[in-house]
Design a protein around this motif. Structure first.
Motif, PDB file in Angstrom:
ATOM      1  N   HIS A  25       2.166   1.683  -3.532  1.00 57.74           N
ATOM      2  CA  HIS A  25       1.096   2.121  -4.431  1.00 57.74           C
ATOM      3  C   HIS A  25       0.790   3.607  -4.251  1.00 57.74           C
ATOM      4  O   HIS A  25       0.443   4.292  -5.216  1.00 57.74           O
ATOM      5  CB  HIS A  25      -0.148   1.282  -4.184  1.00 57.74           C
ATOM      6  CG  HIS A  25      -1.295   1.634  -5.087  1.00 57.74           C
ATOM      7  ND1 HIS A  25      -1.287   1.388  -6.438  1.00 57.74           N
ATOM      8  CD2 HIS A  25      -2.492   2.240  -4.819  1.00 57.74           C
ATOM      9  CE1 HIS A  25      -2.418   1.809  -6.975  1.00 57.74           C
ATOM     10  NE2 HIS A  25      -3.172   2.326  -6.012  1.00 57.74           N
ATOM     11  N   GLN A  49       0.827  -1.196   0.000  1.00 57.20           N
ATOM     12  CA  GLN A  49       0.000   0.000   0.000  1.00 57.20           C
ATOM     13  C   GLN A  49       0.868   1.255   0.000  1.00 57.20           C
ATOM     14  O   GLN A  49       0.538   2.257  -0.650  1.00 57.20           O
ATOM     15  CB  GLN A  49      -0.918  -0.014   1.228  1.00 57.20           C
ATOM     16  CG  GLN A  49      -1.936   1.118   1.271  1.00 57.20           C
ATOM     17  CD  GLN A  49      -2.899   0.965   2.434  1.00 57.20           C
ATOM     18  OE1 GLN A  49      -2.932  -0.072   3.084  1.00 57.20           O
ATOM     19  NE2 GLN A  49      -3.666   1.998   2.695  1.00 57.20           N
ATOM     20  N   ILE A  64      -4.311  -4.329  -4.446  1.00 53.68           N
ATOM     21  CA  ILE A  64      -3.326  -3.326  -4.856  1.00 53.68           C
ATOM     22  C   ILE A  64      -2.675  -3.713  -6.176  1.00 53.68           C
ATOM     23  O   ILE A  64      -2.468  -2.873  -7.067  1.00 53.68           O
ATOM     24  CB  ILE A  64      -2.275  -3.140  -3.749  1.00 53.68           C
ATOM     25  CG1 ILE A  64      -2.931  -2.544  -2.499  1.00 53.68           C
ATOM     26  CG2 ILE A  64      -1.131  -2.251  -4.224  1.00 53.68           C
ATOM     27  CD1 ILE A  64      -2.013  -2.491  -1.293  1.00 53.68           C
ATOM     28  N   LYS A  68      -2.694  -1.713  -9.713  1.00 57.70           N
ATOM     29  CA  LYS A  68      -1.457  -1.417 -10.451  1.00 57.70           C
ATOM     30  C   LYS A  68      -1.539  -1.926 -11.883  1.00 57.70           C
ATOM     31  O   LYS A  68      -1.140  -1.234 -12.832  1.00 57.70           O
ATOM     32  CB  LYS A  68      -0.268  -2.052  -9.727  1.00 57.70           C
ATOM     33  CG  LYS A  68       1.074  -1.715 -10.338  1.00 57.70           C
ATOM     34  CD  LYS A  68       2.212  -2.302  -9.517  1.00 57.70           C
ATOM     35  CE  LYS A  68       3.570  -1.947 -10.130  1.00 57.70           C
ATOM     36  NZ  LYS A  68       4.680  -2.544  -9.338  1.00 57.70           N
TER      37      LYS A  68
END
Length: 463
Positions: free
Chosen positions: A101, A98, A162, A166
């Motif tokens: 990201h 996280q 996540i 992406k």
């Protein structure tokens, strides 16, 4: 002064002191002050804190001795502890993912929140370490095991979420790149078509204007041949586009031209259509009148001069304007005959919706369309090549290669690069010729290679 001996203290006094101490301890615990006022009143909030502390101590995991003889209890406790350890590690990985990201695109609040989450999970790992050192394990192993598994699955779900975001971001980036490249490709194709159209309409060849028959050499013929090949391919592309627009089955159409061919690439079927157009356009090339029955043959001794004069006349002319002004000329008759030979009535109906072109050609007129203009320009290039071939003494001859022949670099040029790469990797197994795409020529001792398509080999491994 006499000292007091221990024996002098009576048992009654000692018993009384113990009783007073017990009362003081009892009242201290209950918060009630003694009568003599020596012990102070304990605050009510302190009593509550003591109760909460005792309650927390009761709920805290009771220590299990790792060396205890109860092997089942020890094994289950360690299993729960390891499960909680892996769940915490998964939480650290999720928090770190996280954090990464949130850095791209930059998100200050997301970075701060993820950073705090990473620190919290690291502290949790430290607590687990301390619990292991102090041998403090969870008193409810079954529940703790389920909770640890749930925590680990949630962390994994967070990681996959996540990763999905992406990948979606990368997909959007790739789609934008594809759109940009597609626009560039379309723009390049438009520019190429414009340049090709200008080149075809210009009608000029890269030859000196004062070229004389006595100065002819094979290089001039190779130049005209190269322009002819480009013009044929331009018409083939137009024909394939019309086939696609009309809903033709290109595989079936290519198979009807040349059958039993294993193509290296699906797009290589265009060479089959190029072979068909070349075969029809070069049919009768070896004859001076190009198979035109109504065309009168020039006198043998003046043949080279007549054909060179025709070549010079048509070299810089615009094909559509020429046949419009001279509809009875040999070149106009050639265009008329080749169109009726090349474009089948069903093909014309499929491309144009009717047989209007065929009707005009049969009546001695010529259509004013882009399709027919492209055909006439291709016919002009073939006509120029024929005129130049018979301007040599002796005249140039045409040849092609039969199917199944072995490839020879002296007489052949391969149009499929994959076939050449295959022959380089396996030199002892040269792929055979599948069909001739464009014929070759001989001018004296000079050989101008024919263009061929090589078929894939279907070898069997013997044991």
């Amino acid at each position: 002064m006499d000292s007091v001996k221990p024996s002098a203290v009576t048992p009654k006094k000692s018993k009384f002191a113990r009783t007073v101490a017990k009362v003081l301890n009892l009242r201290s615990a209950s918060g009630i002050a003694p009568v003599d006022g020596v012990q102070k009143v304990v605050a009510q909030d302190k009593v509550k804190d003591d109760k909460h502390r005792r309650k927390s101590a009761a709920s805290r995991p009771k220590p299990y001795d790792i060396n205890d003889k109860d092997e089942d209890k020890k094994s289950l406790a360690l299993e729960v502890h390891v499960a909680k350890l892996f769940a915490s590690l998964s939480s650290v990985k999720a928090a770190y993912a996280q954090l990464q990201h949130a850095q791209s695109p930059y998100d200050a609040d997301g970075i701060q929140g993820a950073d705090q989450l990473v620190v919290s999970e690291l502290k949790n790992l430290s607590d687990l370490k301390q619990c292991y050192i102090k041998k403090q394990f969870d008193p409810s192993p079954d529940t703790a095991l389920v909770l640890a598994d749930i925590q680990e699955q949630k962390s994994l779900s967070k990681i996959y979420e996540i990763m999905g975001k992406k990948l979606e971001s990368q997909l959007r980036l790739k789609e934008s790149e594809i759109m940009y490249l597609r626009e560039k490709m379309e723009e390049s194709n438009r520019q190429n078509r414009l340049l090709e159209k200008r080149l075809n309409q210009s009608g000029h060849l890269s030859m000196p204007d004062n070229l004389r028959q006595s100065g002819l050499n094979p290089t001039h013929f190779i130049t005209v041949r190269r322009h002819t090949d480009k013009s044929i391919r331009s018409f083939v592309r137009l024909m394939i586009d019309e086939m696609k627009s009309a809903g033709w089955d290109l595989d079936a159409a290519a198979k009807s031209i040349v059958s039993d061919v294993a193509y290296w690439r699906p797009d290589d079927k265009c060479f089959a259509f190029e072979s068909f157009v070349s075969r029809e356009m070069f049919d009768g090339f070896h004859l001076p009148n190009f198979s035109l029955l109504e065309e009168s043959l020039p006198v043998k001794k003046n043949q080279q001069q007549v054909f060179f004069r025709r070549f010079t006349e048509m070299k810089s002319a615009k094909a559509t304007e020429y046949i419009t002004h001279k509809p009875k000329s040999p070149f106009a008759n050639f265009c008329r005959a080749k169109y009726l030979q090349l474009v089948h009535p069903q093909m014309e109906t499929s491309f144009l919706g009717n047989l209007s072109h065929r009707s005009l050609v049969n009546s001695g007129e010529f259509p004013d369309t882009s399709f027919f203009a492209t055909f006439v320009e291709m016919a002009r290039r073939v006509w120029l090549l024929h005129c130049l071939a018979f301007s040599f003494d002796p005249e140039a001859s045409i040849f092609q290669v039969r199917k199944g022949c072995r490839f020879s670099e002296v007489y052949m040029e391969c149009v499929a690069e994959d076939a050449l790469l295959s022959s380089e990797n396996v030199p002892e197994a040269d792929p055979p010729v599948a069909f001739t795409v464009v014929p070759g020529f001989r001018i004296g001792k000079t050989v101008i290679q024919c263009q061929v398509y090589l078929s894939q080999l279907q070898t069997k491994v013997s044991r």
